[in-house]
Design a protein around this motif. Structure first.
Motif, PDB file in Angstrom:
ATOM      1  N   PHE A 302       0.822  -1.204   0.000  1.00  0.00           N
ATOM      2  CA  PHE A 302       0.000   0.000   0.000  1.00  0.00           C
ATOM      3  C   PHE A 302       0.864   1.265   0.000  1.00  0.00           C
ATOM      4  CE2 PHE A 302      -3.127   2.800   2.408  1.00  0.00           C
ATOM      5  CZ  PHE A 302      -4.008   2.901   1.350  1.00  0.00           C
ATOM      6  N   PRO A 324       0.634   6.210   0.037  1.00  0.00           N
ATOM      7  CA  PRO A 324      -0.686   5.574  -0.035  1.00  0.00           C
ATOM      8  C   PRO A 324      -1.580   6.269  -1.055  1.00  0.00           C
ATOM      9  CG  PRO A 324      -0.041   5.855   2.251  1.00  0.00           C
ATOM     10  CD  PRO A 324       0.997   6.551   1.425  1.00  0.00           C
ATOM     11  N   ARG A 325      -1.401   7.576  -1.200  1.00  0.00           N
ATOM     12  CA  ARG A 325      -2.214   8.312  -2.163  1.00  0.00           C
ATOM     13  C   ARG A 325      -2.043   7.730  -3.570  1.00  0.00           C
ATOM     14  NH1 ARG A 325      -4.827  12.977  -1.968  1.00  0.00           N
ATOM     15  NH2 ARG A 325      -4.981  14.287  -3.815  1.00  0.00           N
ATOM     16  N   ILE A 328      -3.635   4.206  -3.791  1.00  0.00           N
ATOM     17  CA  ILE A 328      -5.089   4.276  -3.959  1.00  0.00           C
ATOM     18  C   ILE A 328      -5.415   4.591  -5.412  1.00  0.00           C
ATOM     19  CG2 ILE A 328      -7.159   5.592  -3.331  1.00  0.00           C
ATOM     20  CD1 ILE A 328      -5.713   6.049  -0.587  1.00  0.00           C
ATOM     21  N   LEU A 334      -6.025  -0.808   1.555  1.00  0.00           N
ATOM     22  CA  LEU A 334      -5.671  -1.590   2.736  1.00  0.00           C
ATOM     23  C   LEU A 334      -6.681  -1.311   3.843  1.00  0.00           C
ATOM     24  CD1 LEU A 334      -3.654  -3.213   4.557  1.00  0.00           C
ATOM     25  CD2 LEU A 334      -2.461  -1.044   4.951  1.00  0.00           C
ATOM     26  N   PRO A 357     -11.009   9.451   1.049  1.00  0.00           N
ATOM     27  CA  PRO A 357     -10.129   9.124  -0.086  1.00  0.00           C
ATOM     28  C   PRO A 357     -10.794   9.399  -1.436  1.00  0.00           C
ATOM     29  CG  PRO A 357     -10.941   7.130   0.955  1.00  0.00           C
ATOM     30  CD  PRO A 357     -11.618   8.265   1.644  1.00  0.00           C
ATOM     31  N   TRP A 411     -13.326   2.310   0.350  1.00  0.00           N
ATOM     32  CA  TRP A 411     -12.427   1.723  -0.654  1.00  0.00           C
ATOM     33  C   TRP A 411     -13.192   1.261  -1.888  1.00  0.00           C
ATOM     34  CZ3 TRP A 411      -8.467   4.024   0.198  1.00  0.00           C
ATOM     35  CH2 TRP A 411      -7.800   4.043   1.425  1.00  0.00           C
ATOM     36  N   SER A 414     -13.646   4.051  -4.073  1.00  0.00           N
ATOM     37  CA  SER A 414     -12.428   4.459  -4.775  1.00  0.00           C
ATOM     38  C   SER A 414     -12.024   3.430  -5.823  1.00  0.00           C
ATOM     39  CB  SER A 414     -11.301   4.693  -3.784  1.00  0.00           C
ATOM     40  OG  SER A 414     -10.732   3.464  -3.400  1.00  0.00           O
ATOM     41  N   THR A 415     -12.923   2.505  -6.131  1.00  0.00           N
ATOM     42  CA  THR A 415     -12.705   1.474  -7.162  1.00  0.00           C
ATOM     43  C   THR A 415     -11.399   0.713  -6.972  1.00  0.00           C
ATOM     44  OG1 THR A 415     -11.652   2.998  -8.690  1.00  0.00           O
ATOM     45  CG2 THR A 415     -14.027   2.723  -8.891  1.00  0.00           C
TER      46      THR A 415
ATOM     47  N   MET B   1     -16.720   6.269 -12.304  1.00  0.00           N
ATOM     48  CA  MET B   1     -16.053   5.451 -11.287  1.00  0.00           C
ATOM     49  C   MET B   1     -17.064   4.641 -10.492  1.00  0.00           C
ATOM     50  SD  MET B   1     -13.129   7.862  -9.724  1.00  0.00           S
ATOM     51  CE  MET B   1     -11.744   6.751  -9.782  1.00  0.00           C
ATOM     52  N   GLU B   4     -18.356   0.837 -11.609  1.00  0.00           N
ATOM     53  CA  GLU B   4     -17.692  -0.388 -11.187  1.00  0.00           C
ATOM     54  C   GLU B   4     -18.356  -0.979  -9.958  1.00  0.00           C
ATOM     55  OE1 GLU B   4     -14.620  -1.477 -13.693  1.00  0.00           O
ATOM     56  OE2 GLU B   4     -14.873  -2.304 -11.695  1.00  0.00           O
ATOM     57  N   THR B   5     -18.501  -0.128  -8.973  1.00  0.00           N
ATOM     58  CA  THR B   5     -18.948  -0.626  -7.686  1.00  0.00           C
ATOM     59  C   THR B   5     -20.458  -0.810  -7.642  1.00  0.00           C
ATOM     60  OG1 THR B   5     -18.849   1.655  -7.044  1.00  0.00           O
ATOM     61  CG2 THR B   5     -17.055   0.255  -6.353  1.00  0.00           C
ATOM     62  N   TYR B 369      -9.420  17.706   4.268  1.00  0.00           N
ATOM     63  CA  TYR B 369      -8.097  17.151   4.580  1.00  0.00           C
ATOM     64  C   TYR B 369      -7.541  17.754   5.878  1.00  0.00           C
ATOM     65  CZ  TYR B 369      -7.888  15.140  -0.151  1.00  0.00           C
ATOM     66  OH  TYR B 369      -8.124  14.420  -1.280  1.00  0.00           O
ATOM     67  N   ARG B 381      -3.372   9.656   6.347  1.00  0.00           N
ATOM     68  CA  ARG B 381      -2.358   9.284   5.358  1.00  0.00           C
ATOM     69  C   ARG B 381      -2.763   8.002   4.633  1.00  0.00           C
ATOM     70  NH1 ARG B 381       3.165   7.893   3.938  1.00  0.00           N
ATOM     71  NH2 ARG B 381       3.460   6.008   5.140  1.00  0.00           N
ATOM     72  N   LEU B 382      -3.253   7.038   5.410  1.00  0.00           N
ATOM     73  CA  LEU B 382      -3.634   5.763   4.803  1.00  0.00           C
ATOM     74  C   LEU B 382      -4.915   5.904   3.985  1.00  0.00           C
ATOM     75  CD1 LEU B 382      -2.809   3.257   7.672  1.00  0.00           C
ATOM     76  CD2 LEU B 382      -1.487   3.764   5.642  1.00  0.00           C
ATOM     77  N   SER B 383      -5.591   7.034   4.097  1.00  0.00           N
ATOM     78  CA  SER B 383      -6.754   7.272   3.241  1.00  0.00           C
ATOM     79  C   SER B 383      -6.374   8.126   2.041  1.00  0.00           C
ATOM     80  CB  SER B 383      -7.866   7.976   4.025  1.00  0.00           C
ATOM     81  OG  SER B 383      -8.314   7.154   5.060  1.00  0.00           O
ATOM     82  N   GLY B 384      -5.093   8.316   1.839  1.00  0.00           N
ATOM     83  CA  GLY B 384      -4.657   9.030   0.645  1.00  0.00           C
ATOM     84  C   GLY B 384      -4.600  10.531   0.787  1.00  0.00           C
ATOM     85  N   VAL B 385      -4.654  11.034   2.017  1.00  0.00           N
ATOM     86  CA  VAL B 385      -4.544  12.481   2.200  1.00  0.00           C
ATOM     87  C   VAL B 385      -3.071  12.881   2.088  1.00  0.00           C
ATOM     88  CG1 VAL B 385      -4.857  14.358   3.847  1.00  0.00           C
ATOM     89  CG2 VAL B 385      -6.561  12.550   3.688  1.00  0.00           C
ATOM     90  N   PRO B 386      -2.751  13.877   1.260  1.00  0.00           N
ATOM     91  CA  PRO B 386      -1.355  14.319   1.172  1.00  0.00           C
ATOM     92  C   PRO B 386      -0.979  15.120   2.405  1.00  0.00           C
ATOM     93  CG  PRO B 386      -2.731  15.626  -0.283  1.00  0.00           C
ATOM     94  CD  PRO B 386      -3.640  14.637   0.365  1.00  0.00           C
TER      95      PRO B 386
END
Lengths: 514, 502
Positions: A302, A324-325, A328, A334, A357, A411, A414-415, B1, B4-5, B369, B381-386
């Motif tokens: 990840f 991680p960005r 994703i 994860l 995200p 998640w 976020s596909t 997007m 897909e889901t 953010y 961070r693990l959610s993609g935040v810079p």
């Protein structure tokens, strides 16, 4: 009626929070040297019961008797004075202090009376020996493993002349071998006449340890019976209020081409030369003891940590992820082992957690489109059956199962194509577990590649198509679990997880290694 | 997007092969289809979750959410009640009113002498009376503007010249002069001369336009800096350097104008450029703070403490040890002196900045953010935040806000004062905290900060009006901040009675 009164007697305990009846008229008795297993789904009232017993919460109604004497427990100090110790899931050790300092921390000592290091060390060793531990009392708690910290917690309780010990899911964070050590300690405590209330979600532990079983559901006492009188099915039925013939949903997998390929992944000594592949529609289990490097591998996939060496390929394209960005964006996600500290922002709303995200989906020209975000989340609330009262509800107020589903929802939005579950059902009750397993199946059927790290062996065996076993940072075996004629057994996994024999005679065929 | 889901719902039971079989295989009873509710097959159950998110209005929640606004209003009400006094209007409007009164009461053509002091406001007042009287057919025999002595002199001269004086029109202040008393009037004239002034009324002196505007004006610099500070504190950080940065912006502006941008001859463009340089320097210091905090992992408290001292020292060095860098450029005061409808430019600027910040924090991904980083940095961070970029940006914004305050200060005092903004950082933090932003991060509102800054301003104003000396003011001020934070904690207990924090 026996001549001696029971060690602990709780009668008519009732407690309500605004809008929730947490406990209604719950009674129990506990004898000396008895292990009472307290079972129930999340939200059944177990936590409230033990927090009331530990003096953290006060009941609305109900009485406590210890050794036949009526007592009141107004605060944690009262509980300690009465010999009641609660070992919570979140440990209460101070990481910067030594083992012995932690053990005697709660003691009512005079503030300015000098402490003899020698005496303290001697007493700490004596306490640790009582539960068969050889732990060095001069080690810092920050250096200890989870299992060792637990031993210190128990020693700390014993230092206070505990008569009644409450253990809240003590095995949840332990590897199977460490759990065996814990069971030994429980046996030891029982033989010393301590009454134990043992909370767990794992039914095999109940069978192994419990003298009697007490089941709560929705704050009500359902039944208390000797352990031998309740079958596993009966226990589940009592817990969930219906019969659940299977713990795991059936899995029929259609496995396609490789999607994520990992080659020679290395980071320090935590992960060394790890290689495997996950295919379209496959659930790849990763088993191993705690500390075997499984979570570290997941974090590298990840890009939460960066590998020293090794390549990660997704659908034939080599990824060079730095954050991680980027992971994703590449379609990898994860679901962390620790939802509370890493998966969710507990103090914020479920809606905001879901959106975090996915800001690109929910904004246009730099501005958020709140309506789009709400609709997106409502869609997943329905499809994943997330039970919330309000989109603004804070994440910390959800049950473990619902929290996990909120993480999953963000998640899915976020596909994600590669979904890594790290201990997906830890701390989640039986009913919600079943739903998570079904989701796992559905996602793999959609062609996603799924990696599931788990310390729960039945879960790994039931849900995985193949199982990667790790030990000390290395892959020691990749076991095929698809073919029905030769199912992998728990013993197989433990063999690879604990010894190095596999290095001499690899069970892995080159084909499944690709 | 989403396509897909969406597959999850659109999938028929046959495709998944799961829901259709589940009841039979797992022995799930028919009453609980929700447990398997992955597909659209269970609309009845999922309908529950769909309707649940409707929020219920509750008084408790309103009080909890808008408690500080309530406190502000109560404070205003209390101070108003305490400051009710006789108001003696002296503005042109009151002058016109007075002229009308004179025309009504004293015939159609009264002979009026107008008596005022020799000030600009008084002359405007006299002019208004004069114009209104003449328009209504009255006769103004003279305007005496000056001291009581000149007033009586003009009165006697007018009478000596044979003119009639029926009425002396003046304001409350001059009507109390001894020279205009009944006995003195009787000495100079046989005929009775009336003295009239605009009617007085009782009104809280706190609740006057001038006073309210001056509260806003005095607190605008702190409120503007509090915007940046709110962002920083929401990320669970702190910025101690804002007071020094305010001075730095002022001094840099002054020095660059004096030494590089034409000195006394500088035009408007050069002044604007100098303002820009002043703010840019603050933004750069903010970026340095952000880098120290993110790249070198220095705690925000320590990083900005260091920068606070560096910036303050730099101010004195740039000023050459002087107390002030004088700017002899008229154009520089344009920024501060400009006003729209009597509202000064810095108040307008403050309002614009607050609205902008509010929109950014509630309606943009960046705002989200910022909250996420403060709520849980690793989960963010693990959610993609810079995370790093967000933190650096936040400190730059905080520096910029201090720069704006500094530029306003330079424009106000026509100097770059190295001493400007001393201890302002603490007042700014107080405004943010009183406004309900948690120092633990992750929570807080921009508009709460505005209310916090106003509460502090109103308290200070009220204490001044009550004549409390500055030492006592400090004690009361500090105590009230503590009360505000305690109330905030209690309010959290009201929302989350189940969460025990001990």
């Amino acid at each position: 009626m026996s001549a001696t009164p029971p060690l602990l007697e709780i009668a008519g305990l009732t407690k309500s929070y605004p809008g929730v009846q947490a406990l209604s008229d719950v009674s129990l008795t506990l004898a000396r040297g008895e292990v009472l297993a307290l079972l129930g789904e999340n939200g059944a009232g177990k936590s409230t019961l033990i927090k009331t017993l530990g003096g953290v919460h006060q009941s609305d109604r109900g009485s406590f008797r210890v050794d036949g004497d009526r007592v009141t427990i107004a605060n944690p100090r009262d509980a300690r004075r009465l010999g009641i110790s609660v070992i919570y899931q979140e440990f209460t050790l101070i990481p910067t202090l030594k083992v012995r300092e932690n053990v005697f921390l709660g003691h009512d000592r005079q503030w300015l009376k000098p402490i003899s290091q020698k005496t303290e060390r001697r007493q700490a060793i004596a306490l640790l020996n009582r539960i068969g531990s050889q732990l060095d009392p001069d080690r810092l708690c920050s250096e200890l493993s989870v299992a060792e910290q637990q031993v210190v917690e128990i020693a700390k309780a014993l230092a206070l002349n505990t008569k009644i010990m409450v253990m809240d899911e003590p095995s949840a964070a332990l590897s199977p071998r460490e759990a065996e050590g814990l069971f030994g300690i429980v046996e030891e405590l029982r033989s010393q006449g301590i009454g134990i209330i043992y909370i767990t979600h794992r039914l095999n532990e109940v069978e192994q340890l419990a003298d009697r079983i007490m089941i709560l559901r929705d704050g009500e006492h359902i039944t208390t019976q000797p352990a031998g009188d309740l079958s596993r099915d009966k226990i589940i039925e009592n817990m969930v209020g219906r019969s659940l013939a299977e713990e795991f949903p059936p899995r029929c997998s259609v496995i396609g081409e490789p999607r994520l390929q990992v080659d020679g992944l290395t980071r320090g000594t935590a992960v060394e030369n790890v290689s495997f592949a996950v295919h379209r529609g496959e659930v790849l289990g990763i088993a191993g003891l705690v500390g075997a490097g499984r979570t570290e591998v997941a974090r590298m996939l990840f890009a939460a940590d960066l590998p020293d060496q090794g390549t990660i390929t997704l659908d034939g394209v080599v990824l060079n992820l730095k954050s991680p960005r980027q992971a994703i964006a590449a379609g990898i996600c994860l679901l962390t082992e620790d939802r509370k500290s890493q998966g969710l922002i507990l103090s914020q709303s479920t809606l905001h957690n879901f959106g975090l995200p996915n800001m690109a989906d929910f904004s246009s020209k730099g501005m958020l489109v709140h309506r789009r975000e709400r609709k997106g989340f409502q869609h997943y609330c329905e499809t994943l059956n997330i039970r919330i009262s309000d989109l603004q509800q804070r994440a910390e107020t959800l049950s473990g199962g619902n929290q996990q589903k909120v993480v999953l929802a963000k998640w899915l939005q976020s596909t994600a194509e590669v979904i890594i579950f790290d201990e997906p059902t830890r701390g989640i009750d039986v009913g919600a577990r079943y739903e998570i397993y079904q989701l796992l199946n559905e996602l793999s059927e959609q062609g996603k590649a799924i990696i599931m790290i788990s310390s729960d062996l039945p879960e790994v065996l039931a849900m995985s198509d193949r199982i990667v076993v790790m030990r000390e940072g290395q892959v020691t075996g990749i076991l095929d679990n698809k073919s029905s004629q030769q199912k992998v057994t728990p013993e197989d996994i433990m063999r690879y997880a604990t010894s190095d024999q596999s290095l001499e005679e690899p069970l892995v065929t080159p084909k499944s290694f690709q | 997007m989403i396509d897909e889901t969406d597959g999850l719902t659109e999938k028929t039971p046959a495709e998944t092969g799961l829901t259709a079989e589940a009841p039979a295989e797992t022995g799930l009873t028919a009453e609980v289809p929700a447990e398997t509710g992955l597909t659209a097959e269970v609309p009845a159950e999922t309908g529950l979750t769909a309707e649940a998110p409707i929020k219920k209005w509750s008084l408790k929640k309103q009080i909890v959410d808008h408690g500080m606004l309530l406190v502000l209003l109560l404070l205003c009400a209390a101070i108003s009640a305490l400051t009710v006094t006789d108001i003696h209007p002296e503005d042109p409007a009151a002058g016109r009113q007075l002229a009308k009164l004179a025309l009504q009461e004293y015939g159609t053509q009264p002979n009026v002498l107008i008596v005022v002091r020799d000030t600009e406001a008084d002359r405007a007042f006299a002019q208004a009376i004069n114009d209104e009287l003449i328009a209504g057919g009255g006769n103004v025999v003279g305007i005496a503007s000056g001291t009581p002595r000149s007033a009586i002199l003009q009165l006697t001269q007018t009478l000596a010249a044979g003119e009639n004086v029926d009425v002396i029109a003046t304001h409350h202040f001059a009507s109390q002069w001894e020279v205009l008393s009944a006995s003195r009037r009787a000495q100079v004239s046989d005929k009775p001369i009336k003295v009239i002034s605009p009617p007085s009324y009782r009104w809280p002196s706190f609740l006057t336009k001038n006073n309210l505007l001056s509260i806003l004006n005095q607190n605008a610099p702190i409120a503007i800096m509090a915007i940046g500070m709110t962002l920083v504190i929401i990320t669970a950080g702190i910025d101690l350097s804002v007071g020094s940065l305010m001075a730095l912006a002022a001094v840099v502006t002054a020095v660059s104008l004096r030494d590089y941008l034409g000195g006394v001859d500088a035009n408007g463009g050069s002044v604007a450029l100098a303002f820009g340089i002043g703010m840019l320097v603050c933004a750069v210091v903010g970026a340095v703070a952000g880098l120290l905090i993110t790249v070198f992992k220095i705690p925000p408290f320590v990083a900005t403490l260091g920068l606070m001292m560096v910036a303050r020292g730099a101010c004195y060095i740039l000023a050459g040890g002087a107390d002030a860098v004088k700017i002899d450029v008229p154009a520089i005061s344009t920024l501060y002196d400009a006003s729209v409808l009597g509202v000064s430019s810095q108040i307008i600027l403050m309002v614009i900045l607050f609205i902008t910040a509010h929109v950014v924090m509630t309606h943009t991904p960046f705002g989200r953010y910022v909250y996420a980083v403060g709520g849980n940095v690793s989960a963010a961070r693990l959610s993609g935040v810079p995370v790093m970029a967000v933190l650096i940006t936040v400190y730059i914004v905080c520096g910029l806000c201090a720069g704006v305050a500094g530029v306003l200060d330079a424009s106000h005092f026509l100097t770059g004062r190295p001493k400007a903004g001393e201890f302002y950082e603490l007042q700014v933090i107080a405004a943010v905290v009183v406004g309900g932003t948690s120092l633990m991060g992750g929570e807080g509102k921009i508009l709460g900060t505005l209310i916090g800054a106003l509460i502090l301003g109103v308290i200070q104003n009220g204490l001044n009006m009550a004549g409390v000396d500055s030492y006592r003011q400090m004690v009361i001020y500090g105590a009230l901040i503590l009360v505000a934070v305690v109330v905030d904690q209690l309010k959290k207990k009201v929302i989350n009675p189940g969460v025990v924090s001990d």
